[in-house]
Design an enzyme around this catalytic site. Structure first.
Site, mmCIF file in Angstrom:
data_model
loop_
_atom_site.group_PDB
_atom_site.id
_atom_site.type_symbol
_atom_site.label_atom_id
_atom_site.label_comp_id
_atom_site.label_asym_id
_atom_site.label_seq_id
_atom_site.Cartn_x
_atom_site.Cartn_y
_atom_site.Cartn_z
ATOM 1 N N HIS A 71 -9.400 1.172 5.000
ATOM 2 C CA HIS A 71 -8.126 1.371 5.698
ATOM 3 C C HIS A 71 -8.349 2.316 6.869
ATOM 4 O O HIS A 71 -9.173 3.230 6.783
ATOM 5 C CB HIS A 71 -7.086 1.943 4.726
ATOM 6 C CG HIS A 71 -5.711 1.923 5.303
ATOM 7 N ND1 HIS A 71 -5.273 2.880 6.183
ATOM 8 C CD2 HIS A 71 -4.692 1.038 5.155
ATOM 9 C CE1 HIS A 71 -4.027 2.577 6.554
ATOM 10 N NE2 HIS A 71 -3.648 1.468 5.939
ATOM 11 N N GLU A 81 -6.773 4.746 7.875
ATOM 12 C CA GLU A 81 -6.607 6.170 7.538
ATOM 13 C C GLU A 81 -7.866 6.719 6.869
ATOM 14 O O GLU A 81 -8.205 7.886 7.021
ATOM 15 C CB GLU A 81 -5.356 6.338 6.652
ATOM 16 C CG GLU A 81 -4.089 6.153 7.478
ATOM 17 C CD GLU A 81 -2.927 5.518 6.733
ATOM 18 O OE1 GLU A 81 -2.929 5.497 5.490
ATOM 19 O OE2 GLU A 81 -2.006 5.019 7.432
ATOM 20 N N GLY A 124 2.691 2.611 10.639
ATOM 21 C CA GLY A 124 3.603 3.736 10.434
ATOM 22 C C GLY A 124 4.333 4.174 11.692
ATOM 23 O O GLY A 124 4.954 5.239 11.725
ATOM 24 N N ASN A 138 0.871 -1.177 0.000
ATOM 25 C CA ASN A 138 0.000 0.000 0.000
ATOM 26 C C ASN A 138 0.907 1.225 0.000
ATOM 27 O O ASN A 138 1.465 1.584 1.036
ATOM 28 C CB ASN A 138 -0.891 -0.028 1.252
ATOM 29 C CG ASN A 138 -1.728 1.235 1.394
ATOM 30 O OD1 ASN A 138 -1.777 2.066 0.476
ATOM 31 N ND2 ASN A 138 -2.378 1.387 2.525
ATOM 32 N N TRP A 139 1.045 1.842 -1.161
ATOM 33 C CA TRP A 139 1.976 2.976 -1.270
ATOM 34 C C TRP A 139 1.416 4.235 -0.617
ATOM 35 O O TRP A 139 2.115 5.207 -0.452
ATOM 36 C CB TRP A 139 2.284 3.265 -2.736
ATOM 37 C CG TRP A 139 3.006 2.166 -3.457
ATOM 38 C CD1 TRP A 139 3.405 0.940 -2.958
ATOM 39 C CD2 TRP A 139 3.428 2.183 -4.824
ATOM 40 N NE1 TRP A 139 4.038 0.220 -3.925
ATOM 41 C CE2 TRP A 139 4.072 0.945 -5.082
ATOM 42 C CE3 TRP A 139 3.327 3.118 -5.861
ATOM 43 C CZ2 TRP A 139 4.607 0.646 -6.342
ATOM 44 C CZ3 TRP A 139 3.861 2.809 -7.111
ATOM 45 C CH2 TRP A 139 4.492 1.583 -7.337
ATOM 46 N N LYS A 140 0.129 4.233 -0.296
ATOM 47 C CA LYS A 140 -0.532 5.422 0.270
ATOM 48 C C LYS A 140 -0.275 6.625 -0.646
ATOM 49 O O LYS A 140 -0.205 6.449 -1.858
ATOM 50 C CB LYS A 140 -0.060 5.643 1.707
ATOM 51 C CG LYS A 140 -0.185 4.360 2.554
ATOM 52 C CD LYS A 140 -0.005 4.577 4.015
ATOM 53 C CE LYS A 140 -0.172 3.249 4.757
ATOM 54 N NZ LYS A 140 -0.067 3.357 6.198
ATOM 55 N N SER A 162 3.741 -1.832 10.262
ATOM 56 C CA SER A 162 5.203 -1.867 10.466
ATOM 57 C C SER A 162 5.835 -3.211 10.119
ATOM 58 O O SER A 162 6.789 -3.639 10.771
ATOM 59 C CB SER A 162 5.563 -1.452 11.902
ATOM 60 O OG SER A 162 5.123 -0.126 12.152
ATOM 61 N N GLU A 217 -5.100 -4.719 10.725
ATOM 62 C CA GLU A 217 -4.100 -3.678 10.900
ATOM 63 C C GLU A 217 -4.368 -2.921 12.203
ATOM 64 O O GLU A 217 -5.185 -1.994 12.228
ATOM 65 C CB GLU A 217 -4.147 -2.679 9.737
ATOM 66 C CG GLU A 217 -3.836 -3.291 8.388
ATOM 67 C CD GLU A 217 -3.268 -2.256 7.418
ATOM 68 O OE1 GLU A 217 -2.233 -2.560 6.814
ATOM 69 O OE2 GLU A 217 -3.830 -1.160 7.291
ATOM 70 N N GLY A 272 2.993 -0.969 4.237
ATOM 71 C CA GLY A 272 3.036 0.452 3.894
ATOM 72 C C GLY A 272 4.466 0.857 3.568
ATOM 73 O O GLY A 272 4.979 0.569 2.487
HETATM 74 P P1 13P Z 1 3.232 0.629 7.583
HETATM 75 O O1 13P Z 1 3.761 -0.654 7.015
HETATM 76 O O2 13P Z 1 3.935 1.840 7.040
HETATM 77 O O3 13P Z 1 3.168 0.591 9.082
HETATM 78 O O4 13P Z 1 1.713 0.775 7.078
HETATM 79 C C1 13P Z 1 0.855 -0.303 7.224
HETATM 80 C C2 13P Z 1 -0.374 -0.017 6.472
HETATM 81 O O5 13P Z 1 -1.164 0.831 6.845
HETATM 82 C C3 13P Z 1 -0.632 -0.791 5.247
HETATM 83 O O6 13P Z 1 -1.920 -0.561 4.777
#
Ligand code: 13P
Length: 251
Positions: free
Chosen positions: A95, A97, A173, A9-11, A213, A167, A234
């Site tokens: 997600h 977020e 993150g 997930n590149w966000k 993470s 998650e 992420g």
């Molecule tokens: P990170 O791997 O940066 O913690 O993010 C996880 C995530 O939200 C994947 O959707």
């Protein structure tokens, strides 16, 4: 048996040049076949460029969000068919977020999941507790509420084409990864929710990813748990070494 599924997930990261460079590197390093299922989920404006690069490779393409309607006056939104049209096979839904910053409810996520499935997409439906909820001992209750609201309304046919991503919000993150035991406990609980709502056969077949993470150096332990079938990655998915380091760590 369930196949391991690692999705990036590149966000809201990378620009066109960096996205293209990363995918070229991934395609080259993965080669014609992969031991595990792989997907990248770039920002929507780069989907088409990335689709052209992953075509014919074992790397699937996913979007990070969509709207549940098929068309109409919904300024700024993308329909499931549009995602299919540019080559998507997956779409991340719900997600944390999106739930936190854009007010998506379980009901929204459920509608989106149904619409994604109707269009032939595989939704990756995310759920997970916040730190205060975990500390209050409410993890199972929160996850079960999200399961009921976002997933349990799907039919037995529909649920079989869903990927679930657990998650924990406090691990996203933050560099604070859930221990393999903490993650496994929730994954096992999710599988029993699937068994109760549907049946044991369905529960056994559904892929449940862990996200939060995940890095090459902690992936083997997480992916070694009996109910952890993959990772939604992420930060570490923004480099080929990070993403493939995780994929290669799968047992
Ligand atoms: P990170 O791997 O940066 O913690 O993010 C996880 C995530 O939200 C994947 O959707």
């Amino acid at each position: 048996m369930r196949r391991t599924f690692i999705a990036g997930n590149w966000k809201m990261n990378l620009d066109r040049q960096a996205a293209v460079a990363l995918v070229r590197e991934l395609v080259e390093q993965v080669g014609p076949q992969s031991r595990v299922d792989l997907a990248v989920c770039p920002p929507a404006v780069y989907l088409e460029a990335v689709a052209g690069l992953v075509a014919g490779s074992p790397i699937g393409l996913g979007a990070q969000n969509m709207y549940h309607e098929t068309s109409g006056a919904f300024t700024g939104e993308l329909s499931p068919a549009m995602l299919v049209d540019v080559g998507c096979r997956y779409v991340i839904l719900g997600h944390s977020e999106r739930r936190q910053y854009f007010g998506e409810s379980n009901e929204d996520v459920f509608r989106k999941a149904q619409a994604a499935l109707a269009a032939g997409l595989t939704p990756i439906v995310c759920l997970g507790e916040r730190l205060d909820e975990r500390e209050a001992g409410r993890t199972r209750e929160v996850v079960e509420g999200q399961f009921r609201g976002s997933l349990a309304g799907l039919s037995a046919d529909e649920i079989q084409n869903v990927v679930i991503a657990y998650e924990p919000v406090w691990a996203i993150g933050t560099g604070k990864v859930a221990t393999p035991e903490q993650a496994e406990e929730v994954h096992a609980a999710l599988r029993s929710m699937l068994e109760n709502r549907y049946n044991a056969g369905i529960a056994e077949r559904i892929v449940i990813q862990y996200g939060g993470s995940v890095k090459p150096d902690n992936a083997a332990q997480l992916l070694g748990q009996p109910n952890i079938d993959g990772a939604l990655v992420g930060g570490a998915s923004l480099t080929a070494s990070g993403f493939l380091g995780i994929a290669n760590a799968a047992p």
